[in-house]
Design a protein around this motif. Structure first.
Motif, short mmCIF file in Angstrom:
data_model
loop_
_atom_site.label_atom_id
_atom_site.label_comp_id
_atom_site.label_asym_id
_atom_site.label_seq_id
_atom_site.Cartn_x
_atom_site.Cartn_y
_atom_site.Cartn_z
N ILE A 169 0.89 -1.50 -0.12
CA ILE A 169 -0.20 0.06 0.15
C ILE A 169 0.47 1.26 -0.30
CG2 ILE A 169 -2.02 1.58 0.88
CD1 ILE A 169 -2.55 -1.08 0.18
N GLY A 170 0.70 1.97 -1.09
CA GLY A 170 1.82 3.22 -0.82
C GLY A 170 2.16 3.65 -2.55
N GLY A 171 3.83 3.42 -2.59
CA GLY A 171 3.93 4.33 -3.81
C GLY A 171 5.41 3.36 -4.07
N GLN A 172 5.59 3.39 -5.34
CA GLN A 172 7.05 2.05 -5.96
C GLN A 172 8.34 2.44 -4.82
OE1 GLN A 172 7.88 2.31 -10.30
NE2 GLN A 172 9.25 1.51 -10.05
N THR A 173 8.94 1.22 -3.82
CA THR A 173 10.02 1.19 -3.60
C THR A 173 10.48 1.15 -4.32
OG1 THR A 173 11.07 -0.92 -3.76
CG2 THR A 173 8.63 -0.22 -2.42
N CYS A 174 12.34 2.00 -3.46
CA CYS A 174 13.33 3.15 -4.11
C CYS A 174 14.54 2.10 -5.37
CB CYS A 174 14.37 3.24 -3.26
SG CYS A 174 15.45 2.21 -2.60
N GLY A 175 14.30 0.26 -5.26
CA GLY A 175 15.43 -0.26 -6.13
C GLY A 175 16.16 -0.64 -5.43
N LYS A 176 17.12 -1.57 -4.60
CA LYS A 176 17.79 -1.56 -3.77
C LYS A 176 18.23 -3.18 -3.52
CE LYS A 176 22.07 -0.02 -2.10
NZ LYS A 176 22.10 -1.16 -1.84
N PRO A 177 18.17 -4.16 -4.76
CA PRO A 177 18.56 -5.60 -3.90
C PRO A 177 19.59 -5.19 -3.94
CG PRO A 177 18.50 -5.20 -6.05
CD PRO A 177 18.25 -3.73 -5.63
N GLU A 200 15.97 -9.22 -8.95
CA GLU A 200 15.99 -7.98 -9.75
C GLU A 200 15.38 -7.28 -9.39
OE1 GLU A 200 17.25 -5.38 -11.59
OE2 GLU A 200 18.29 -6.81 -11.36
N TYR A 201 15.24 -6.75 -8.90
CA TYR A 201 14.08 -4.91 -8.81
C TYR A 201 14.94 -3.78 -8.16
CZ TYR A 201 15.53 -6.48 -3.83
OH TYR A 201 15.60 -6.68 -2.19
N SER A 202 15.61 -3.78 -9.23
CA SER A 202 16.89 -2.73 -9.25
C SER A 202 16.04 -1.00 -9.32
CB SER A 202 17.70 -2.50 -10.20
OG SER A 202 17.56 -2.98 -10.89
N ASP A 203 14.50 -1.00 -9.85
CA ASP A 203 13.23 -0.41 -9.92
C ASP A 203 12.85 -0.02 -9.20
OD1 ASP A 203 14.93 0.69 -12.48
OD2 ASP A 203 14.15 -0.47 -13.51
N GLY A 204 12.13 -1.33 -7.80
CA GLY A 204 11.92 -0.66 -6.94
C GLY A 204 10.59 -1.79 -7.22
N PHE A 205 10.29 -2.32 -6.01
CA PHE A 205 8.48 -3.16 -5.54
C PHE A 205 7.89 -1.78 -6.42
CE2 PHE A 205 11.45 -6.13 -3.60
CZ PHE A 205 10.91 -7.24 -4.47
N ILE A 206 6.37 -2.41 -7.29
CA ILE A 206 4.96 -1.68 -7.43
C ILE A 206 4.34 -1.79 -6.99
CG2 ILE A 206 3.84 -0.74 -9.33
CD1 ILE A 206 6.09 -0.99 -10.77
N PRO A 207 2.64 -1.05 -6.29
CA PRO A 207 1.38 -1.84 -6.57
C PRO A 207 0.57 -1.80 -6.91
CG PRO A 207 1.88 -0.04 -4.80
CD PRO A 207 3.45 -0.21 -5.65
N ASN A 235 -3.92 -5.60 -10.07
CA ASN A 235 -3.91 -6.89 -10.64
C ASN A 235 -2.21 -7.22 -11.07
OD1 ASN A 235 -6.28 -7.50 -10.68
ND2 ASN A 235 -6.76 -5.42 -12.03
N PRO A 236 -1.34 -7.62 -10.93
CA PRO A 236 0.15 -7.81 -11.17
C PRO A 236 0.28 -8.12 -12.24
CG PRO A 236 -0.51 -8.16 -8.69
CD PRO A 236 -1.48 -7.73 -9.20
N ASN A 237 1.12 -8.56 -12.59
CA ASN A 237 1.96 -9.60 -13.29
C ASN A 237 3.35 -9.71 -13.59
OD1 ASN A 237 -1.18 -9.03 -14.96
ND2 ASN A 237 -0.37 -7.09 -16.15
N PHE A 238 3.66 -8.92 -13.21
CA PHE A 238 5.24 -9.20 -12.82
C PHE A 238 5.89 -9.51 -11.70
CE2 PHE A 238 3.88 -6.77 -16.21
CZ PHE A 238 4.80 -7.84 -17.79
N GLN A 239 6.70 -9.98 -11.31
CA GLN A 239 7.08 -9.97 -10.17
C GLN A 239 7.49 -9.34 -8.80
OE1 GLN A 239 10.41 -13.37 -11.29
NE2 GLN A 239 9.73 -14.30 -9.58
N THR A 240 8.09 -7.91 -10.06
CA THR A 240 8.09 -6.58 -9.17
C THR A 240 7.15 -5.66 -8.74
OG1 THR A 240 8.31 -5.66 -11.73
CG2 THR A 240 10.55 -6.09 -10.18
N GLU A 241 5.11 -6.33 -9.14
CA GLU A 241 4.22 -5.81 -9.27
C GLU A 241 3.82 -6.49 -7.74
OE1 GLU A 241 3.31 -3.99 -13.76
OE2 GLU A 241 2.64 -5.70 -12.97
N ILE A 242 3.36 -6.02 -6.55
CA ILE A 242 3.63 -6.64 -5.85
C ILE A 242 1.61 -5.61 -5.71
CG2 ILE A 242 2.93 -7.03 -3.09
CD1 ILE A 242 5.71 -7.81 -4.99
#
Length: 539
Positions: A405-413, A441-448, A451-458
């Protein structure tokens, strides 16, 4: 699962964006923060060692050979300094060899003659890759250094200096917008009367919105020393203007700032705001709060990491266990560190289920409390980084239902071992991390995403920070969105925009909450990762 090894101080870093540039200059000179200008400088060192391109001596040949020799011992660790007389060239050659040995992307670093750089610190800044991610961001945005004494004080003592305010700029150039996101308890800011949502209007009589005296603005907003008194005019969320007098000073950082337990839609909900994994003593607060949650028999949990830039990965593993419990985590890996193939073997971390004796690098044998849930709501923003992202990824790796819930995270794996040499502690990326499924591989962050389609989408909802309400208030925008999702399984449509309009702001604030603190460690460490070597532990 009981562990015989403890990774002490494994840390993934605290997310931070200096206003001039994310991961920008790490010079020890002061920085102009309001308009983004920076200055730098240095002194010329010796040339006792001959540089030969692509030939690297062992880092031990140059270690602790210092232009300025320390004597005595570290006041925090008690370790005796091992400095010997050397030159700035020795220090630069150590950096070159150390970086080539341990840097995750060492084969992407140009081997440049250190004699072209006046100081070890300016040389260090080019010992990195300058490649870009798929989104066009810097591949390595987390390369910095810190005065060792300041670093020890911050990590060992848990203290900071300044006002104790987390700021957010809507704009750093006229017409400027600057807001108080939160304040540390019992800090100078709290004593002066600053509150979440206050908009800054004037600093020492200078108009912040349109004024051109940026030196006065920066001096008043970001004091360099304790005992500096300034007057700051603010407008609160009700539109009331007031002038506050604040004096910079030391204060204790509070990792846990807000908790709440309440009934919503017939379910007992626990809420905890957790702002940093970087302070080991936070373990005590987490144990206390999760004991309360367990005793209250909560069935839903909201972990608010919107301002948590990371810290100790071991602490992150403990929190993950306290959320998920034995059934979900037994014999499962939490996080695996992946190195460059020559510095260290890959290392797997489990879910830590015991209290840690940080002083002696061992487990105490005392089990952690757990609420043993199969789902957790995580509140996030662009300031949610590193060890916080590892928590999201680590729980997703064992198929726990994570709702973002909120915004895309910073991307720091990524992470590193903070390494001292000649009064400076250096941080260079030395590992990446993956969860139990091998994903990292979430160097561009996790995205809420609803309806997620990719592993970086939560699975979750995008919503802006609501500065009109206190943290933990069930009507606060992000928390109320989490409660709405609990009840309906879907996202509200207008809550974030409405919250900003209620605050009387001229525009919606987006992006990470920018905390511009008053010591060098916090200025550069948010958005970075720290790890210290594994030590054998006995129980």
């Amino acid at each position: 699962m009981k562990f015989s090894k403890l990774q002490k101080g494994i840390t993934l870093a605290l997310s931070f964006s200096i206003l001039a540039a994310c991961g920008g200059s790490s010079s020890n000179d002061s920085e102009t923060v309001v308009d983004g200008g920076t200055t730098g400088g240095g002194t010329t060192g010796g040339t006792d060692n001959q540089w030969v391109a692509n030939e690297f001596k062992a880092k031990e040949d140059f270690a602790n050979k210092c232009a300025i020799v320390r004597t005595g011992s570290d006041p925090y660790t008690g370790e005796v300094y091992t400095d010997t007389a050397g030159t700035l060239t020795d220090e630069k050659m150590w950096l070159r060899s150390w970086n080539h040995e341990s840097y995750l992307w060492y084969n992407e670093v140009d081997d440049v003659d250190p004699a072209n750089y006046d100081t070890p610190q300016t040389y260090f800044e080019i010992l990195k890759t300058f490649a870009k991610t798929d989104s066009g961001a810097d591949k390595d945005n987390f390369h910095f250094y810190q005065d060792t004494a300041e670093y020890r004080e911050r990590t060992q003592g848990g203290a900071s200096s300044g006002y104790g305010i987390r700021w957010r700029f809507g704009s750093t150039t006229p017409p400027r917008e600057l807001f108080v996101v939160q304040r540390e308890p019992n800090s100078p800011a709290a004593l002066a009367g600053f509150n979440r949502g206050d908009q800054i209007l004037e600093v020492d009589g200078v108009d912040l919105i349109n004024g051109d005296d940026v030196d006065t603005l920066n001096a008043g907003l970001f004091p360099q020393n304790d005992g500096q008194t300034h007057t700051i005019k603010v407008k609160d969320t009700f539109g009331v203007e007031k002038t506050l007098t604040v004096t910079s000073g030391s204060y204790e950082l509070a990792p846990v700032k807000a908790t709440n337990t309440f009934v919503h839609d017939g379910k007992t909900v626990g809420y905890i705001q957790f702002d940093t994994f970087s302070i080991a003593d936070a373990q005590t607060d987490l144990i206390e709060k999760f004991t309360e949650f367990r005793n209250a028999n909560i069935s839903e949990l909201v972990v608010d990491l919107r301002y948590n830039g990371g810290g100790l990965l071991a602490l992150s593993s403990q929190l993950a266990y306290m959320i998920a419990g034995d059934v979900n985590t037994n014999n499962r890996n939490y996080y695996t560190l992946k190195y460059n193939g020559k510095w260290s073997e890959d290392q797997a971390l489990g879910f830590y289920n015991q209290e840690i004796d940080w002083d002696n690098s061992r487990f105490t044998g005392v089990d952690l409390p757990t609420v043993a849930l199969n789902k957790v709501y995580v509140i996030s923003s662009g300031s949610t980084c590193s060890a916080s992202e590892a928590l999201i990824n680590g729980l997703a790796g064992i198929d726990l239902d994570v709702v973002l819930i909120g915004g895309q995270t910073c991307g720091k794996p990524y992470g590193f071992v903070p390494t001292d040499n000649c009064s400076t502690t250096y941080f260079t990326i030395q590992f990446s991390g993956v969860n139990a499924k091998g994903f990292g591989e979430y160097s561009d962050g996790f995205i809420p995403k609803q309806n997620p389609n990719f592993q970086t989408e939560i699975k979750g909802c995008t919503v802006s920070d609501d500065l009109t309400r206190p943290m933990g208030d069930i009507s606060e925008g992000m928390l109320s969105t989490a409660l709405y999702h609990m009840e309906t399984g879907s996202c509200p449509t207008v809550k974030a925009t409405k919250a900003v309009k209620q605050a009387g702001l001229s525009k919606q604030i987006t992006g990470p909450a920018i905390h511009v603190p008053n010591n060098r460690f916090e200025q550069m460490i948010e958005n970075n990762a720290i790890i210290t070597p594994i030590k054998e532990a006995t129980k």
